[in-house]
Motif scaffolding. Structure first.
Motif, PDB file in Angstrom:
ATOM      1  N   SER A  35     -19.909   5.365  -4.005  1.00  0.00           N
ATOM      2  CA  SER A  35     -19.654   5.663  -2.810  1.00  0.00           C
ATOM      3  C   SER A  35     -19.378   7.281  -2.758  1.00  0.00           C
ATOM      4  O   SER A  35     -18.899   8.019  -3.837  1.00  0.00           O
ATOM      5  CB  SER A  35     -18.244   5.165  -2.428  1.00  0.00           C
ATOM      6  N   SER A  36     -19.461   7.942  -1.766  1.00  0.00           N
ATOM      7  CA  SER A  36     -19.366   9.315  -1.738  1.00  0.00           C
ATOM      8  C   SER A  36     -18.035   9.715  -1.160  1.00  0.00           C
ATOM      9  O   SER A  36     -17.468  10.870  -0.827  1.00  0.00           O
ATOM     10  CB  SER A  36     -20.513  10.051  -0.969  1.00  0.00           C
ATOM     11  N   LYS A  37     -17.282   8.866  -0.616  1.00  0.00           N
ATOM     12  CA  LYS A  37     -16.038   8.581   0.026  1.00  0.00           C
ATOM     13  C   LYS A  37     -15.138   7.728  -0.664  1.00  0.00           C
ATOM     14  O   LYS A  37     -15.398   6.680  -1.327  1.00  0.00           O
ATOM     15  CB  LYS A  37     -16.324   8.434   1.562  1.00  0.00           C
ATOM     16  N   THR A  38     -13.763   7.760  -0.398  1.00  0.00           N
ATOM     17  CA  THR A  38     -12.730   7.223  -0.601  1.00  0.00           C
ATOM     18  C   THR A  38     -12.969   5.734  -0.346  1.00  0.00           C
ATOM     19  O   THR A  38     -13.208   5.531   0.922  1.00  0.00           O
ATOM     20  CB  THR A  38     -11.439   7.656  -0.366  1.00  0.00           C
ATOM     21  N   LEU A  39     -12.674   4.725  -1.246  1.00  0.00           N
ATOM     22  CA  LEU A  39     -12.831   3.371  -0.881  1.00  0.00           C
ATOM     23  C   LEU A  39     -11.844   2.594  -0.220  1.00  0.00           C
ATOM     24  O   LEU A  39     -10.487   2.865  -0.884  1.00  0.00           O
ATOM     25  CB  LEU A  39     -13.374   2.542  -1.881  1.00  0.00           C
ATOM     26  N   TYR A  40     -11.784   1.940   0.926  1.00  0.00           N
ATOM     27  CA  TYR A  40     -10.707   0.844   1.285  1.00  0.00           C
ATOM     28  C   TYR A  40     -11.476  -0.433   1.283  1.00  0.00           C
ATOM     29  O   TYR A  40     -11.769  -1.054   2.278  1.00  0.00           O
ATOM     30  CB  TYR A  40     -10.506   1.239   2.669  1.00  0.00           C
ATOM     31  N   GLY A  41     -11.685  -0.930   0.328  1.00  0.00           N
ATOM     32  CA  GLY A  41     -12.144  -2.296  -0.007  1.00  0.00           C
ATOM     33  C   GLY A  41     -13.790  -2.053  -0.429  1.00  0.00           C
ATOM     34  O   GLY A  41     -14.540  -1.380   0.186  1.00  0.00           O
ATOM     35  N   LEU A  42     -14.161  -2.849  -1.329  1.00  0.00           N
ATOM     36  CA  LEU A  42     -15.558  -2.932  -1.766  1.00  0.00           C
ATOM     37  C   LEU A  42     -16.075  -4.435  -1.449  1.00  0.00           C
ATOM     38  O   LEU A  42     -15.435  -5.200  -2.071  1.00  0.00           O
ATOM     39  CB  LEU A  42     -15.720  -2.222  -3.041  1.00  0.00           C
ATOM     40  N   TYR A  43     -17.208  -4.519  -0.847  1.00  0.00           N
ATOM     41  CA  TYR A  43     -17.705  -6.002  -0.796  1.00  0.00           C
ATOM     42  C   TYR A  43     -19.014  -6.149  -1.087  1.00  0.00           C
ATOM     43  O   TYR A  43     -19.787  -5.409  -0.980  1.00  0.00           O
ATOM     44  CB  TYR A  43     -17.740  -6.503   0.637  1.00  0.00           C
ATOM     45  N   TRP A  44     -19.309  -7.291  -1.862  1.00  0.00           N
ATOM     46  CA  TRP A  44     -20.726  -7.575  -2.405  1.00  0.00           C
ATOM     47  C   TRP A  44     -21.124  -8.756  -1.444  1.00  0.00           C
ATOM     48  O   TRP A  44     -20.595  -9.743  -1.369  1.00  0.00           O
ATOM     49  CB  TRP A  44     -20.656  -8.052  -3.733  1.00  0.00           C
ATOM     50  N   TYR A  45     -22.408  -8.791  -1.207  1.00  0.00           N
ATOM     51  CA  TYR A  45     -23.300  -9.761  -0.187  1.00  0.00           C
ATOM     52  C   TYR A  45     -24.734  -9.905  -0.749  1.00  0.00           C
ATOM     53  O   TYR A  45     -25.220  -9.008  -1.395  1.00  0.00           O
ATOM     54  CB  TYR A  45     -23.170  -9.018   1.207  1.00  0.00           C
ATOM     55  N   GLY A  65     -20.991  -3.255   0.381  1.00  0.00           N
ATOM     56  CA  GLY A  65     -20.330  -2.622   1.661  1.00  0.00           C
ATOM     57  C   GLY A  65     -19.057  -2.202   1.438  1.00  0.00           C
ATOM     58  O   GLY A  65     -18.401  -2.613   0.613  1.00  0.00           O
ATOM     59  N   ALA A  66     -18.605  -1.095   1.873  1.00  0.00           N
ATOM     60  CA  ALA A  66     -17.343  -0.730   1.770  1.00  0.00           C
ATOM     61  C   ALA A  66     -16.474   0.040   3.121  1.00  0.00           C
ATOM     62  O   ALA A  66     -17.440   0.401   4.119  1.00  0.00           O
ATOM     63  CB  ALA A  66     -17.394   0.552   0.693  1.00  0.00           C
ATOM     64  N   GLY A  67     -15.370   0.096   3.146  1.00  0.00           N
ATOM     65  CA  GLY A  67     -14.577   0.488   4.001  1.00  0.00           C
ATOM     66  C   GLY A  67     -14.275   2.016   3.649  1.00  0.00           C
ATOM     67  O   GLY A  67     -14.112   1.948   2.317  1.00  0.00           O
ATOM     68  N   HIS A  68     -14.565   3.111   4.501  1.00  0.00           N
ATOM     69  CA  HIS A  68     -14.375   4.529   4.063  1.00  0.00           C
ATOM     70  C   HIS A  68     -13.218   4.962   4.870  1.00  0.00           C
ATOM     71  O   HIS A  68     -12.933   6.182   4.601  1.00  0.00           O
ATOM     72  CB  HIS A  68     -15.548   5.115   4.256  1.00  0.00           C
ATOM     73  N   SER A  69     -12.501   4.227   5.854  1.00  0.00           N
ATOM     74  CA  SER A  69     -11.470   4.906   6.471  1.00  0.00           C
ATOM     75  C   SER A  69     -10.293   4.059   6.802  1.00  0.00           C
ATOM     76  O   SER A  69     -10.518   2.758   6.809  1.00  0.00           O
ATOM     77  CB  SER A  69     -12.150   5.280   8.234  1.00  0.00           C
TER      78      SER A  69
END
Lengths: 115, 112
Positions: free
Chosen positions: B25-35, B90-94
């Motif tokens: 990720s190029s940004k701070t992560l708020y949760g990382l998900y694999w699908y 997938g990731a949350g960035h905000s």
């Protein structure tokens, strides 16, 4: 326990027409997100609905609009269809107002073809 | 530029071999998900990682999160034809409300 259901599964429309896609969230989920997935790409976030309001929106034009009903189901509407709108449209639901603690659960999508 | 970069883009392995897929990720992560996704179908949730150093396993699939490097890896041990498909991170960035963005995916083929 029914998962996320979407209808229809496939749809063919002509350029300039309008389309409505439907989604029923997984039981117990209150938040619905819509994604567009072009061939060979990852899903792109369109918008998210919670408490019947659009809460967040991705980089999509106003031709894309939606609605969430009191039973948490949702619709995605696309006006003035373009050829580039051809894609797999995915609906995802989650719990607790879309907390990051609640992973997205996806339906099988609606394949939209615009000719 | 993509917020999430996956590598490799595609992978062909012999059945029984191990493999690793990376997500940066190029940004701070708020949760990382694999699908996992089969062609033309919906995404199947595999695992969620939220804390640095966290590691989770499900059957023969293990995912790890390196929060400092903003990276996650998905490792499959002794691959089987049933593992074939497209793996997406997938990731949350905000902060605040959930908005999950996805990488472009890694297409995995397992040859019997």
């Amino acid at each position: 326990d029914a998962g996320v259901t979407q209808s229809p599964t496939h749809l063919i429309k002509t350029r300039g027409q309008q389309v409505t896609l439907r989604c029923s969230p997984k039981s117990g989920h209150d938040t619905v997100s819509w994604y567009q997935q072009a061939l060979g790409q990852g899903p792109q976030f369109i918008f998210q609905y919670y408490e019947e309001e659009e809460r967040q929106r991705g980089n999509f034009p106003d031709r894309f609009s939606g609605h969430q009903f009191p039973n948490y189901s949702s619709e995605l509407n696309v006006n003035a269809l373009l050829l580039g709108d051809s894609a797999l449209y995915l609906c995802a639901s989650s719990q607790r107002g879309g907390s990051y603690n609640s992973p997205l659960h996806f339906g099988n999508g609606t394949r939209l073809t615009v000719t | 530029s993509q917020e999430l970069e996956q590598s490799p883009q595609s992978l062909i392995v012999q059945e029984g071999k191990n493999l690793t897929i990376n997500c940066t990720s190029s940004k701070t992560l708020y949760g990382l998900y694999w699908y996992k996704q089969k062609y033309g179908e919906g995404l199947i949730f595999l695992m969620m990682l939220q804390k640095g150093g966290e590691e989770k396993s499900h059957e023969k699939i293990t995912a790890k999160l390196d929060e400092k490097k903003q990276q996650s890896s998905l490792h499959i041990t002794a691959s089987q034809p049933s593992h074939a498909g497209i793996y997406l991170c997938g990731a949350g960035h905000s902060g605040g409300y959930q908005k999950v963005t996805f990488g472009t995916g890694t297409k995995l083929q397992v040859i019997p």
